[in-house]
Design a protein around this motif. Sequence first.
Motif, PDB file in Angstrom:
ATOM      1  N   ASP A  10      21.852  45.511  54.896  1.00  0.00           N
ATOM      2  CA  ASP A  10      22.738  44.453  54.413  1.00  0.00           C
ATOM      3  C   ASP A  10      23.150  44.669  52.969  1.00  0.00           C
ATOM      4  O   ASP A  10      23.636  43.759  52.299  1.00  0.00           O
ATOM      5  N   LYS A  11      22.997  45.894  52.452  1.00  0.00           N
ATOM      6  CA  LYS A  11      23.302  46.171  51.060  1.00  0.00           C
ATOM      7  C   LYS A  11      24.460  47.158  50.951  1.00  0.00           C
ATOM      8  O   LYS A  11      24.409  48.252  51.507  1.00  0.00           O
ATOM      9  N   LYS A  12      25.519  46.759  50.236  1.00  0.00           N
ATOM     10  CA  LYS A  12      26.663  47.645  50.027  1.00  0.00           C
ATOM     11  C   LYS A  12      26.491  48.406  48.716  1.00  0.00           C
ATOM     12  O   LYS A  12      25.982  47.873  47.726  1.00  0.00           O
ATOM     13  N   GLU A  13      26.940  49.653  48.713  1.00  0.00           N
ATOM     14  CA  GLU A  13      26.846  50.482  47.515  1.00  0.00           C
ATOM     15  C   GLU A  13      27.589  49.852  46.345  1.00  0.00           C
ATOM     16  O   GLU A  13      27.123  49.853  45.211  1.00  0.00           O
ATOM     17  N   PHE A  14      28.779  49.315  46.604  1.00  0.00           N
ATOM     18  CA  PHE A  14      29.540  48.578  45.595  1.00  0.00           C
ATOM     19  C   PHE A  14      30.319  47.476  46.303  1.00  0.00           C
ATOM     20  O   PHE A  14      30.569  47.552  47.507  1.00  0.00           O
ATOM     21  N   VAL A  15      30.669  46.431  45.558  1.00  0.00           N
ATOM     22  CA  VAL A  15      31.277  45.255  46.189  1.00  0.00           C
ATOM     23  C   VAL A  15      32.696  44.976  45.704  1.00  0.00           C
ATOM     24  O   VAL A  15      33.330  44.027  46.166  1.00  0.00           O
ATOM     25  N   LEU A  16      33.189  45.779  44.759  1.00  0.00           N
ATOM     26  CA  LEU A  16      34.569  45.620  44.320  1.00  0.00           C
ATOM     27  C   LEU A  16      35.028  46.891  43.641  1.00  0.00           C
ATOM     28  O   LEU A  16      34.213  47.723  43.218  1.00  0.00           O
ATOM     29  N   ARG A  17      36.332  47.062  43.565  1.00  0.00           N
ATOM     30  CA  ARG A  17      36.927  48.136  42.784  1.00  0.00           C
ATOM     31  C   ARG A  17      37.443  47.508  41.485  1.00  0.00           C
ATOM     32  O   ARG A  17      38.047  46.431  41.502  1.00  0.00           O
ATOM     33  N   LEU A  18      37.206  48.195  40.368  1.00  0.00           N
ATOM     34  CA  LEU A  18      37.557  47.649  39.064  1.00  0.00           C
ATOM     35  C   LEU A  18      38.350  48.691  38.289  1.00  0.00           C
ATOM     36  O   LEU A  18      37.931  49.846  38.165  1.00  0.00           O
ATOM     37  N   ILE A  19      39.506  48.286  37.759  1.00  0.00           N
ATOM     38  CA  ILE A  19      40.394  49.232  37.093  1.00  0.00           C
ATOM     39  C   ILE A  19      41.231  48.505  36.048  1.00  0.00           C
ATOM     40  O   ILE A  19      41.468  47.287  36.157  1.00  0.00           O
ATOM     41  N   CYS A  20      41.672  49.238  35.024  1.00  0.00           N
ATOM     42  CA  CYS A  20      42.617  48.673  34.052  1.00  0.00           C
ATOM     43  C   CYS A  20      43.983  48.509  34.701  1.00  0.00           C
ATOM     44  O   CYS A  20      44.344  49.278  35.607  1.00  0.00           O
ATOM     45  N   LEU A  21      44.746  47.553  34.220  1.00  0.00           N
ATOM     46  CA  LEU A  21      46.054  47.290  34.803  1.00  0.00           C
ATOM     47  C   LEU A  21      46.954  48.518  34.733  1.00  0.00           C
ATOM     48  O   LEU A  21      47.639  48.843  35.711  1.00  0.00           O
ATOM     49  N   ARG A  22      46.971  49.208  33.604  1.00  0.00           N
ATOM     50  CA  ARG A  22      47.857  50.378  33.501  1.00  0.00           C
ATOM     51  C   ARG A  22      47.439  51.479  34.476  1.00  0.00           C
ATOM     52  O   ARG A  22      48.271  52.242  34.955  1.00  0.00           O
ATOM     53  N   GLY A  23      46.139  51.576  34.755  1.00  0.00           N
ATOM     54  CA  GLY A  23      45.672  52.530  35.755  1.00  0.00           C
ATOM     55  C   GLY A  23      46.103  52.112  37.153  1.00  0.00           C
ATOM     56  O   GLY A  23      46.500  52.951  37.973  1.00  0.00           O
ATOM     57  N   TYR A  24      46.068  50.819  37.407  1.00  0.00           N
ATOM     58  CA  TYR A  24      46.495  50.297  38.712  1.00  0.00           C
ATOM     59  C   TYR A  24      47.969  50.583  38.951  1.00  0.00           C
ATOM     60  O   TYR A  24      48.374  50.931  40.063  1.00  0.00           O
ATOM     61  N   GLN A  25      48.766  50.458  37.897  1.00  0.00           N
ATOM     62  CA  GLN A  25      50.208  50.689  38.028  1.00  0.00           C
ATOM     63  C   GLN A  25      50.513  52.137  38.428  1.00  0.00           C
ATOM     64  O   GLN A  25      51.558  52.407  39.017  1.00  0.00           O
ATOM     65  N   GLY A  26      49.601  53.060  38.113  1.00  0.00           N
ATOM     66  CA  GLY A  26      49.835  54.466  38.434  1.00  0.00           C
ATOM     67  C   GLY A  26      49.245  54.906  39.759  1.00  0.00           C
ATOM     68  O   GLY A  26      49.375  56.079  40.137  1.00  0.00           O
ATOM     69  N   LEU A  27      48.615  53.985  40.484  1.00  0.00           N
ATOM     70  CA  LEU A  27      47.997  54.347  41.756  1.00  0.00           C
ATOM     71  C   LEU A  27      49.038  54.536  42.852  1.00  0.00           C
ATOM     72  O   LEU A  27      50.016  53.791  42.938  1.00  0.00           O
ATOM     73  N   ALA A  28      48.808  55.518  43.692  1.00  0.00           N
ATOM     74  CA  ALA A  28      49.632  55.703  44.891  1.00  0.00           C
ATOM     75  C   ALA A  28      48.910  55.014  46.040  1.00  0.00           C
ATOM     76  O   ALA A  28      48.048  55.605  46.700  1.00  0.00           O
ATOM     77  N   LEU A  29      49.234  53.758  46.265  1.00  0.00           N
ATOM     78  CA  LEU A  29      48.507  52.972  47.260  1.00  0.00           C
ATOM     79  C   LEU A  29      48.874  53.414  48.678  1.00  0.00           C
ATOM     80  O   LEU A  29      50.012  53.241  49.116  1.00  0.00           O
ATOM     81  N   LYS A  30      47.905  53.987  49.377  1.00  0.00           N
ATOM     82  CA  LYS A  30      48.153  54.381  50.764  1.00  0.00           C
ATOM     83  C   LYS A  30      48.176  53.146  51.672  1.00  0.00           C
ATOM     84  O   LYS A  30      48.856  53.131  52.688  1.00  0.00           O
ATOM     85  N   THR A  31      47.410  52.159  51.282  1.00  0.00           N
ATOM     86  CA  THR A  31      47.383  50.900  52.023  1.00  0.00           C
ATOM     87  C   THR A  31      47.676  49.764  51.065  1.00  0.00           C
ATOM     88  O   THR A  31      46.947  49.561  50.084  1.00  0.00           O
ATOM     89  N   LYS A  32      48.725  49.027  51.325  1.00  0.00           N
ATOM     90  CA  LYS A  32      49.053  47.891  50.475  1.00  0.00           C
ATOM     91  C   LYS A  32      48.102  46.736  50.773  1.00  0.00           C
ATOM     92  O   LYS A  32      47.603  46.588  51.887  1.00  0.00           O
ATOM     93  N   PRO A  33      47.862  45.894  49.765  1.00  0.00           N
ATOM     94  CA  PRO A  33      47.008  44.729  50.021  1.00  0.00           C
ATOM     95  C   PRO A  33      47.723  43.717  50.904  1.00  0.00           C
ATOM     96  O   PRO A  33      48.956  43.679  50.963  1.00  0.00           O
ATOM     97  N   ASP A  34      46.937  42.908  51.592  1.00  0.00           N
ATOM     98  CA  ASP A  34      47.532  41.771  52.309  1.00  0.00           C
ATOM     99  C   ASP A  34      47.962  40.698  51.314  1.00  0.00           C
ATOM    100  O   ASP A  34      49.020  40.096  51.461  1.00  0.00           O
ATOM    101  N   ASP A  35      47.119  40.490  50.315  1.00  0.00           N
ATOM    102  CA  ASP A  35      47.389  39.470  49.291  1.00  0.00           C
ATOM    103  C   ASP A  35      47.289  40.089  47.913  1.00  0.00           C
ATOM    104  O   ASP A  35      46.357  40.856  47.631  1.00  0.00           O
ATOM    105  N   LEU A  36      48.215  39.742  47.044  1.00  0.00           N
ATOM    106  CA  LEU A  36      48.169  40.149  45.646  1.00  0.00           C
ATOM    107  C   LEU A  36      48.142  38.888  44.800  1.00  0.00           C
ATOM    108  O   LEU A  36      49.115  38.135  44.755  1.00  0.00           O
ATOM    109  N   PHE A  37      47.006  38.628  44.165  1.00  0.00           N
ATOM    110  CA  PHE A  37      46.871  37.456  43.316  1.00  0.00           C
ATOM    111  C   PHE A  37      47.159  37.842  41.863  1.00  0.00           C
ATOM    112  O   PHE A  37      46.612  38.827  41.359  1.00  0.00           O
ATOM    113  N   VAL A  38      48.017  37.084  41.219  1.00  0.00           N
ATOM    114  CA  VAL A  38      48.332  37.289  39.805  1.00  0.00           C
ATOM    115  C   VAL A  38      47.729  36.111  39.049  1.00  0.00           C
ATOM    116  O   VAL A  38      48.184  34.975  39.179  1.00  0.00           O
ATOM    117  N   LEU A  39      46.689  36.381  38.280  1.00  0.00           N
ATOM    118  CA  LEU A  39      45.954  35.331  37.590  1.00  0.00           C
ATOM    119  C   LEU A  39      46.247  35.381  36.095  1.00  0.00           C
ATOM    120  O   LEU A  39      46.093  36.426  35.464  1.00  0.00           O
TER     121      LEU A  39
END
Length: 392
Positions: free
Chosen positions: A327-356
Motif C-alpha cells: 500500500d506504499k507508493k514510491e512517490f505521490v505527486l510530480r513537482l516542477i517549476c512552471l517554466r519547466g512545465y511550459q517546456g514539457l511535451a505532454l504525451k497525455t493531456k490532463p483531464d483537469d487543469l487547475f489554475v490556482l
Amino acid sequence: MGRSADYTIQGFLYQFNHTLSELLKAADDAVITVEGIVEDIEVATYDGLKAIQCKYHETKKNYTPSILYDPLLQMMKHFKSNPMAKIEYHLFVHFPGDQVVEVTSVHLNGALGSQNKDLQVLIADVAGVDVDGFLKAFSVTVTPKYEDLAKENSDQLEALGFSKAEVETLFYPNAIQIIADLSIKHDANLRKIARRDFLDTLRRIRTTAVSQWTLALKTRHKILDTRRKQLKQNLGANVRLRHLLVFPKFLQCFDDQIVLFIKSYVDKFHFKLVHTQTPLFALDVSEDQLDDIAERLMGKDVVPNLGRPVRAFSEVNFFREPIVQRDKKEFVLRLICLRGYQGLALKTKPDDLFVLGDGELMDLDVKDVNVEVLGAEHFEEMKYIMGISNAY
C-alpha cells in the motif's frame, strides 16, 4: 460588501458596476470601451461618444469641489484635444449621505487655478480650454451607493431573461469578471466589447468565476458554495489526471501554506491504490524555492518526483509511474517549476487543469482539457472550494 474589501477594490467594483450598467442599458450594437485611455468608460453609438468617469468617495463625509478637480481637468483636456468630436462627458460620483454635487464655470475655473502641485502638469495642458463649451457637453450625476447599484444590475439581468436563481452566483459575478478582465488589457482596442457579444458570452458561461473581484462581492459565501458544488463531480472521480498550476502572486501566506495545501490535496485525492493518476503540481517559483518545498514535503512523508535523481532533469524519469509495494507508493505527486512545465511535451493531456492564484495559461495547449481557474487569495478558500476541507 462580502468581506472587508479595501476602498481601492470597492472603487474598482463601483466602476465595473457602472460599466455593467452601461452595457445592460445600451443598444445591442453599442460598443463599450472598458476603462478607456482617458475616461473610465467609453460608449460608442451611432449618435456619438459618451466619455464616462466614475468616482466613489465612501469616506468623504463633506463634499468640496476640489475633490473632483482631477477628473474634471482630465475631461477638459480630452475636450480641448478633440474640439470637433461629438462627445458627451459624464461624471458619476458617490458621496455618503445626501450631498449635493454641482459643477459650474466657477468650479471649473477653480480647478484651472488650483495650486495643487500634483495637478500643475494637467492644468498646463488644459490652458485656454473653452470652459463654457465644455459645460454644454458635460453632466454630473450623484449615483447610488455600491450595494444599490449592484442590485440594480442584478435586477436588469433578470429583466433580460437570465435565470433569477442563478443571477447572484453565476451571471452577475461573471459579468463583473468579464469587465475586470477587459480592464487590464493594455491595448484599448482589446478593451472594446459590443453589448450583443457581451450578453452572448455571459449566457454561455456555466461555471462561476472565482477571483479577487468576485470574492469581494456581497455574495462571496454563495459564490464559494456554488463553485464547490460545480467542482464536486469531477473531483470525486477516482481515476482522473489532474495538473495544478500554482501562482504565488496575491496568494496570501504562500510559503507558509503551500506544503500544507499539497499534503491536504494528496491526503484527500491521492491516497488509495485506485488513485492511479499521479497529480502534477507546477509552481511559479525558482528552482531553489522548489527544492526547499520538496524537502519540506518529504519531511511530512509526502514524496514528490522532481524528474531528477540528482541535478539533471529527465522527462522520462518525471513521467514514469511510481513503484508500488503493497500500500506504499514510491512517490505521490510530480513537482516542477512552471517554466519547466511550459517546456514539457505532454504525451497525455490532463483531464483537469487547475489554475490556482493569479496567473495566466500563456501558450499552453488546453484543447480538450477541462480548465478550472480558482483565483482565491487564501488557501483555506481554495481547500473549501475543492472539497478538501469543510470550512474556510
